[in-house]
Design a protein around this motif. Structure first.
Motif, PDB file in Angstrom:
ATOM      1  N   SER A  61       0.845  -1.216   0.000  1.00  0.00           N
ATOM      2  CA  SER A  61       0.000   0.000   0.000  1.00  0.00           C
ATOM      3  C   SER A  61       0.869   1.251   0.000  1.00  0.00           C
ATOM      4  O   SER A  61       0.509   2.270  -0.610  1.00  0.00           O
ATOM      5  CB  SER A  61      -0.930   0.009   1.217  1.00  0.00           C
ATOM      6  OG  SER A  61      -1.868  -1.029   1.126  1.00  0.00           O
ATOM      7  N   GLN A 103      -7.464   0.525  -0.055  1.00  0.00           N
ATOM      8  CA  GLN A 103      -7.636  -0.806   0.554  1.00  0.00           C
ATOM      9  C   GLN A 103      -8.973  -0.878   1.294  1.00  0.00           C
ATOM     10  O   GLN A 103      -9.662  -1.879   1.230  1.00  0.00           O
ATOM     11  CB  GLN A 103      -6.464  -1.064   1.510  1.00  0.00           C
ATOM     12  CG  GLN A 103      -6.404  -2.481   2.023  1.00  0.00           C
ATOM     13  CD  GLN A 103      -5.043  -2.808   2.649  1.00  0.00           C
ATOM     14  OE1 GLN A 103      -4.075  -2.061   2.498  1.00  0.00           O
ATOM     15  NE2 GLN A 103      -4.978  -3.917   3.336  1.00  0.00           N
ATOM     16  N   ASP A 191      -6.040  -1.335  -4.778  1.00  0.00           N
ATOM     17  CA  ASP A 191      -5.498  -1.960  -3.569  1.00  0.00           C
ATOM     18  C   ASP A 191      -6.499  -2.978  -3.027  1.00  0.00           C
ATOM     19  O   ASP A 191      -7.518  -2.614  -2.461  1.00  0.00           O
ATOM     20  CB  ASP A 191      -5.197  -0.874  -2.524  1.00  0.00           C
ATOM     21  CG  ASP A 191      -4.201  -1.346  -1.479  1.00  0.00           C
ATOM     22  OD1 ASP A 191      -3.974  -2.576  -1.379  1.00  0.00           O
ATOM     23  OD2 ASP A 191      -3.651  -0.494  -0.752  1.00  0.00           O
ATOM     24  N   GLU A 192      -6.184  -4.253  -3.214  1.00  0.00           N
ATOM     25  CA  GLU A 192      -7.002  -5.379  -2.764  1.00  0.00           C
ATOM     26  C   GLU A 192      -8.454  -5.297  -3.253  1.00  0.00           C
ATOM     27  O   GLU A 192      -9.397  -5.304  -2.456  1.00  0.00           O
ATOM     28  CB  GLU A 192      -6.933  -5.506  -1.235  1.00  0.00           C
ATOM     29  CG  GLU A 192      -5.493  -5.654  -0.771  1.00  0.00           C
ATOM     30  CD  GLU A 192      -5.340  -6.286   0.613  1.00  0.00           C
ATOM     31  OE1 GLU A 192      -6.308  -6.907   1.080  1.00  0.00           O
ATOM     32  OE2 GLU A 192      -4.258  -6.168   1.183  1.00  0.00           O
TER      33      GLU A 192
HETATM   34 MG   LIG Z   1      -1.892  -2.803   2.243  1.00  0.00          MG
END
Ligand SMILES: [Mg+2]
Ligand SMILES: Nc1ncnc2c1ncn2[C@@H]1O[C@H](COP(=O)(O)OP(=O)(O)OP(=O)(O)O)[C@@H](O)[C@H]1O
Length: 269
Positions: A61, A103, A191-192
């Motif tokens: 991240s 995220q 992010d994810e």
């Molecule tokens: Mg992360």
């Protein structure tokens, strides 16, 4: 320039076309005395689907925060489309071609989907008066039309008037992606994106990201789900303790002893 390219199959006769659309050179980041990213270099070719993977706390991240300008780098250089963006303020990076999701979902839960997509456009709006318009009075504006189109393209038109907190998590994740895309950025950092999605939603996301890449967008995902990475990405960069320990195709990095060691005992195997 829009055709898909393989990072390892460069022809060598056209240095501009063969240049990565996103490039990090010797990037480091310290918080106080703690170095969390060390001398990181990698390039991503246009239209490529890349995964940035690594154990928890590896610095994934943080790399996105550096590329999107949330944090300044301590050392090194970041280029997008051949332009150095290392010193460009975060709010201006969307115009330079980088867009991202976070995220944790960052939608305003009491606003509608359309309003959330509109809010995401403020970095693109040059006129101060337009930025200051209350979101609700933006209906009918160019921004509202673009936002509506983006929701339609993402198959989310039916949710435009729904309040975000009434919608399933999987839909909220898709709205974030639609919003990130709307800026017209070439490079999309996610992010994810698959975290918390059920298998059906994950499959739909994979298809959506594939078609976005086919339109010429460059996608970089941070992802823990290795099946997802293997099925979606052709290029993987592996981080451990802030350093790159491997890079290659999913099959190549899986064979690297350092990668096996970094993941030993974790569920990412
Ligand atoms: Mg992360
Ligand atoms: N603003 C900050 N101040 C101090 N330390 C930070 C900051 N942001 C991140 N870190 C540290 O940097 C390291 C990398 O964090 P980062 O969130 O980038 O990891 P990650 O690979 O995304 O992990 P995860 O898989 O858990 O999301 C961690 O040790 C974290 O504590």
């Amino acid at each position: 320039m829009n055709e898909r390219r393989n990072a390892w199959a460069t022809t060598g006769d056209d240095p501009v076309a063969d240049a990565p659309v996103l490039r990090l050179d010797g990037v480091s980041k310290s918080f106080g005395g703690l170095e969390v990213i060390r001398d990181l270099s990698f390039g991503v070719m246009r239209g490529q689907r890349t995964a940035l993977i690594g154990p928890n706390g590896a610095g994934k991240s943080t790399v996105f925060n550096l590329i999107s300008g949330v944090y300044p780098v301590t050392a090194g250089r970041i280029q997008v489309n051949g332009e150095d963006i290392t010193g460009v303020p975060s709010r201006l990076r969307m115009r330079r071609g980088v867009s991202r999701s976070f995220q944790n979902i960052r939608l305003v839960s009491h606003l509608t989907v359309l309003e959330n997509v509109l809010i995401g456009q403020t970095p693109r709006i040059f006129k101060l008066a337009e930025v200051l318009y209350p979101v609700r009075s933006a209906r009918g504006s160019r921004w509202a039309r673009e936002a509506t189109d983006a929701l339609e393209r993402a198959g989310l038109a039916e949710f435009a008037g729904s309040q975000v907190n009434d919608l399933p998590y999987g839909v909220q994740k898709q709205i974030e992606i639609a919003r990130a895309l709307l800026g017209g950025a070439d490079v999309l950092l996610l992010d994810e994106p698959a975290a918390g999605l059920n298998p059906q939603e994950t499959e739909a996301l994979k298809e959506r990201l594939r078609s976005i890449a086919e339109e010429g967008k460059t996608i970089v995902v941070v992802e823990h789900d290795m099946q997802f990475v293997g099925a979606l990405c052709e290029h993987v960069v592996v981080l451990d303790f802030g350093q790159k320990i491997a890079e290659g195709t999913p099959a190549e990095v899986r064979r690297e002893p350092q990668v096996v060691e970094a993941y030993l005992g974790s569920d990412a195997e």
